[in-house]
Scaffold this motif. Sequence first.
Motif, PDB file in Angstrom:
ATOM      1  N   ARG A 196       2.125  -5.524   5.204  1.00 44.95           N
ATOM      2  CA  ARG A 196       2.074  -6.977   5.443  1.00 44.95           C
ATOM      3  C   ARG A 196       2.599  -7.808   4.277  1.00 44.95           C
ATOM      4  O   ARG A 196       2.476  -9.035   4.277  1.00 44.95           O
ATOM      5  CB  ARG A 196       0.636  -7.415   5.741  1.00 44.95           C
ATOM      6  CG  ARG A 196      -0.140  -6.510   6.674  1.00 44.95           C
ATOM      7  CD  ARG A 196       0.404  -6.493   8.084  1.00 44.95           C
ATOM      8  NE  ARG A 196      -0.364  -5.563   8.891  1.00 44.95           N
ATOM      9  CZ  ARG A 196       0.147  -4.700   9.749  1.00 44.95           C
ATOM     10  NH1 ARG A 196       1.456  -4.639   9.935  1.00 44.95           N
ATOM     11  NH2 ARG A 196      -0.635  -3.899  10.444  1.00 44.95           N
TER      12      ARG A 196
ATOM     13  N   ALA B 289      -2.134  -6.005   2.486  1.00 43.15           N
ATOM     14  CA  ALA B 289      -2.502  -4.895   3.367  1.00 43.15           C
ATOM     15  C   ALA B 289      -1.230  -4.095   3.672  1.00 43.15           C
ATOM     16  O   ALA B 289      -0.113  -4.583   3.485  1.00 43.15           O
ATOM     17  CB  ALA B 289      -3.121  -5.435   4.652  1.00 43.15           C
ATOM     18  N   HIS B 290      -1.400  -2.880   4.155  1.00 48.80           N
ATOM     19  CA  HIS B 290      -0.274  -1.967   4.388  1.00 48.80           C
ATOM     20  C   HIS B 290       0.778  -2.599   5.313  1.00 48.80           C
ATOM     21  O   HIS B 290       0.489  -2.897   6.474  1.00 48.80           O
ATOM     22  CB  HIS B 290      -0.834  -0.687   5.020  1.00 48.80           C
ATOM     23  CG  HIS B 290       0.080   0.487   4.959  1.00 48.80           C
ATOM     24  ND1 HIS B 290       1.105   0.621   4.049  1.00 48.80           N
ATOM     25  CD2 HIS B 290       0.120   1.619   5.706  1.00 48.80           C
ATOM     26  CE1 HIS B 290       1.720   1.779   4.242  1.00 48.80           C
ATOM     27  NE2 HIS B 290       1.152   2.395   5.236  1.00 48.80           N
TER      28      HIS B 290
ATOM     29  N   VAL C 277       0.869  -1.171   0.000  1.00 41.89           N
ATOM     30  CA  VAL C 277       0.000   0.000   0.000  1.00 41.89           C
ATOM     31  C   VAL C 277       0.906   1.221   0.000  1.00 41.89           C
ATOM     32  O   VAL C 277       1.829   1.319   0.788  1.00 41.89           O
ATOM     33  CB  VAL C 277      -0.935   0.001   1.218  1.00 41.89           C
ATOM     34  CG1 VAL C 277      -1.699   1.309   1.312  1.00 41.89           C
ATOM     35  CG2 VAL C 277      -1.898  -1.170   1.126  1.00 41.89           C
TER      36      VAL C 277
ATOM     37  N   GLU D 168      -2.186  -8.427  -3.809  1.00 41.05           N
ATOM     38  CA  GLU D 168      -2.109  -7.084  -3.216  1.00 41.05           C
ATOM     39  C   GLU D 168      -2.255  -7.223  -1.706  1.00 41.05           C
ATOM     40  O   GLU D 168      -3.261  -7.714  -1.217  1.00 41.05           O
ATOM     41  CB  GLU D 168      -3.240  -6.225  -3.802  1.00 41.05           C
ATOM     42  CG  GLU D 168      -3.521  -4.939  -3.074  1.00 41.05           C
ATOM     43  CD  GLU D 168      -2.315  -4.021  -3.015  1.00 41.05           C
ATOM     44  OE1 GLU D 168      -1.667  -3.846  -4.056  1.00 41.05           O
ATOM     45  OE2 GLU D 168      -2.018  -3.507  -1.927  1.00 41.05           O
TER      46      GLU D 168
END
Lengths: 258, 374
Positions: A77, A74-75, A56, A72
């Motif tokens: 991770r 999570a921020h 992200v 894609e």
Amino acid sequence: METTLAAQIVYQRPQSLTEAAMHYCPGCTHGIAHRLIAEVMDEMSIRERAIGVAPVGCSVFAYNYFDCDFVEAAHGRAPAMATGIKRLLPDRVVFTYQGDGDLASIGMGEIVHAAGRGENISVFFINNAIYGMTSGQMAPTTLPGQKTTSSPRGRDVETMGYPLRMAELLSNLDGAGYVVRRSLHDPKNIRMAKKAIRLAFETQLRGLGFSMVELLSTCSTNWGLSPLESLKWLEEHMIPYYPIGDFKVAEALKEIKV
Amino acid sequence: MAKELLKGNIAMAEAAIRAGLEGYFGYPITPQTELLEWMAERMPALGRAFLQAESEVAAINMLYGAACTGARVMTSSSSPGISLMMEGISYIAGTEVPVVIIDVVRGGPGLGNIAPSQGDYDQIVHGGGHGDYHPIVLAPASVQEAIDLVVLAFDLAEKYRTIVFVMADGNIGQMMEPAELPPMRPIKSEYPDWAVRGAMGRERRILSSIYIDPKDEEVTNYRLMQVWNQIQANEVRYREYFLDDAEYVVIGFGTAGRIALSAARMARAEGIKVGLLRPITLSPFPAPQIESLVSRVKGILVVEMNAGQMLNDVQKVVKGRVPVEFYGRMGGMVPFPDEILAEMRRMSQEVIPLDGDPRQRWMKRFAPVIHWNN
């Protein structure tokens, strides 16, 4: 007597990049970093077994540009997600592409433990000393005194602490096989960066543990500088704090010539 | 397979392995830890992926990545750990990849304690993570049922590309009972056409929970709701006991439901016609079954090991048409059958109002029972 020279292509889009037009700002070095990774994927013929993990941040849409399987995260991770993929599919080439807020702030736990475990993944870490996507807040890599929208009078180390040197930090972990810092501000350094990306993938293919290439990058838009001034700013301000160098190179890698 | 004396946590772990589990990612937390330990021993021995993550946040994101490969994957934790996982749970829901999550619920809020509780009903059944999503939630009341539901969980997760929770209170995890394990199923040999496993001879695939254009996100939300409608129509599960001639019905799940069954038997012996409805799927909720009871019974008693989280869902169905009472123990306390029997006796003798708040009435009755000075 007439001679005709056959047309020869000397430069083209790497097969590992899609034809999508990139959304990055003028002067941004994400495009260079993407292209280098794609060129290396072509050269090593790993596109069909590569799985990327997008972060992200500004490069949240990286998966639109690479012509390989992608997820894609999570921020912050991405290293955990990459770990899950690699543990299930050990013979695939798994890489993350992360910015400084993603990797060095919210994702600090995940990156340190991925490196500590010697997770066989490759990490491409874009350090531009600022939060790009949210438009210019202080990052963990923002330099002392550097003005951002959340350090409007400049980063005061007394209250906001010091920037983190991630390559140096992670290179101290036994699980790290290859950890280096490169820069994308001029052709010579870009060529060095490409070699490092190659070595990061070679590290993974040889099962030598965690690999990371930190890439010093620009953010003209949020630095408030022209593209040319940005390249200069990177060279004059970032490189003194973030020296280019090899911080961890596994013995087995030293014989490889690329 | 013959029955063996099995501890709930270990039984659930082995059931998952036999259901064809390919990857497990977890973090130690009581009262769930034996599950992780069993995986640590068994999974590598079978050549399958096991990893103790550095946190529940990492564990759920490892699970997320692993699920994207289309493999059968699972994590397990207990209440505070599940809270930490909520970020990843929402992302997994948004990406529509199947996972199984076992929650061995303990007393809360906060650090709480390690005693059995059902306090996670709301955080699991009604969300916890951001956005609109509905997981399937299965609540076992015995070790055998825990085994059976873990196996079912994987099938449901893959059928609907959804998250399936097995919400077992601490009793189920820690208790030993005779139970029979299923035969070992082989690891799957074919993977779904959405799985990210490398673009070998095919177009690339992308798995993401981003739909940056709200129009696309709305379409995705609508599709998720369509799937949820199918799940609601097809996957409601429950057990009923003595309902045919019941004048009063108890509704309870998991351990509370099991204790209520003992109480119902005691009440029957006294001539009080009590039946029990034990929801097995907390989500989808057995609303149609409760609806069918409304016209037949004189009163409903909801029993839970929390402050009435499922009670809200029961009341939504009943809509004040028959009296509803509530009895709960909280914070890791488990009710005795006597306590529930006393509530059944009271219901059969007193006139219970249709209006008012059953939770407020319970708090008033319950105040003298609490161990204030211990």
